[in-house]
Design an enzyme around this catalytic site. Sequence first.
Site, PDB file in Angstrom:
ATOM      1  CD  GLN A  42      -2.953  -1.411   0.994  1.00 27.38           C
ATOM      2  OE1 GLN A  42      -3.148  -1.850   2.091  1.00 27.38           O
ATOM      3  NE2 GLN A  42      -3.302  -1.993  -0.118  1.00 27.38           N
ATOM      4  CG  ASN A  43       5.183   3.339   0.877  1.00 25.78           C
ATOM      5  OD1 ASN A  43       5.364   4.147  -0.032  1.00 25.78           O
ATOM      6  ND2 ASN A  43       5.636   3.537   2.094  1.00 25.78           N
TER       7      ASN A  43
END
Length: 162
Positions: A42-43
């Site tokens: 999700q980064n």
Amino acid sequence: MEYEHITHSFEPIYNEDSEILILGTLPSVKSRENNFYYGHKQNRFWKLLAKLCEEETPQTVEEKTAMLLRHRIAIWDVIQSCDIKGSSDSSIKNVIPTDLKQILDHCQIRQIYANGNKAGALYKKYQQPLTERDILVLPSTSPANAAWSLDRLYEKWSEILR
């Protein structure tokens, strides 16, 4: 969650052509598991950098490294070791900073950027007295910084390649 003493386990990415240095705090739990930077799915770091560089989002370590070096970007972290709870930057204590001379003495870095406020604050406390170089703080690409959409991040981060 208990504190754990973490020592940075992988090398910075740079070469003699690097002009931009982007610093995070310390690799997250997922990044440490993957043994490479910004490893949490999700980064938004890799997606954002690919957009800035007008490239496809790299998937492998080799593709990520090649994209950085093609665009004269170096990455590393401010912290060499510390005590931390999981991936919580707010829990960081007992900091030993990385030795940025390794990069700064061998490249023509024109600007240093922090990926987030915590990286910026830690740089100012531990690194700036040694490097005597300013840092520009950009909003974090972390999933914890959900208030910043990819488009907003792109607007703010677009200055790095000007």
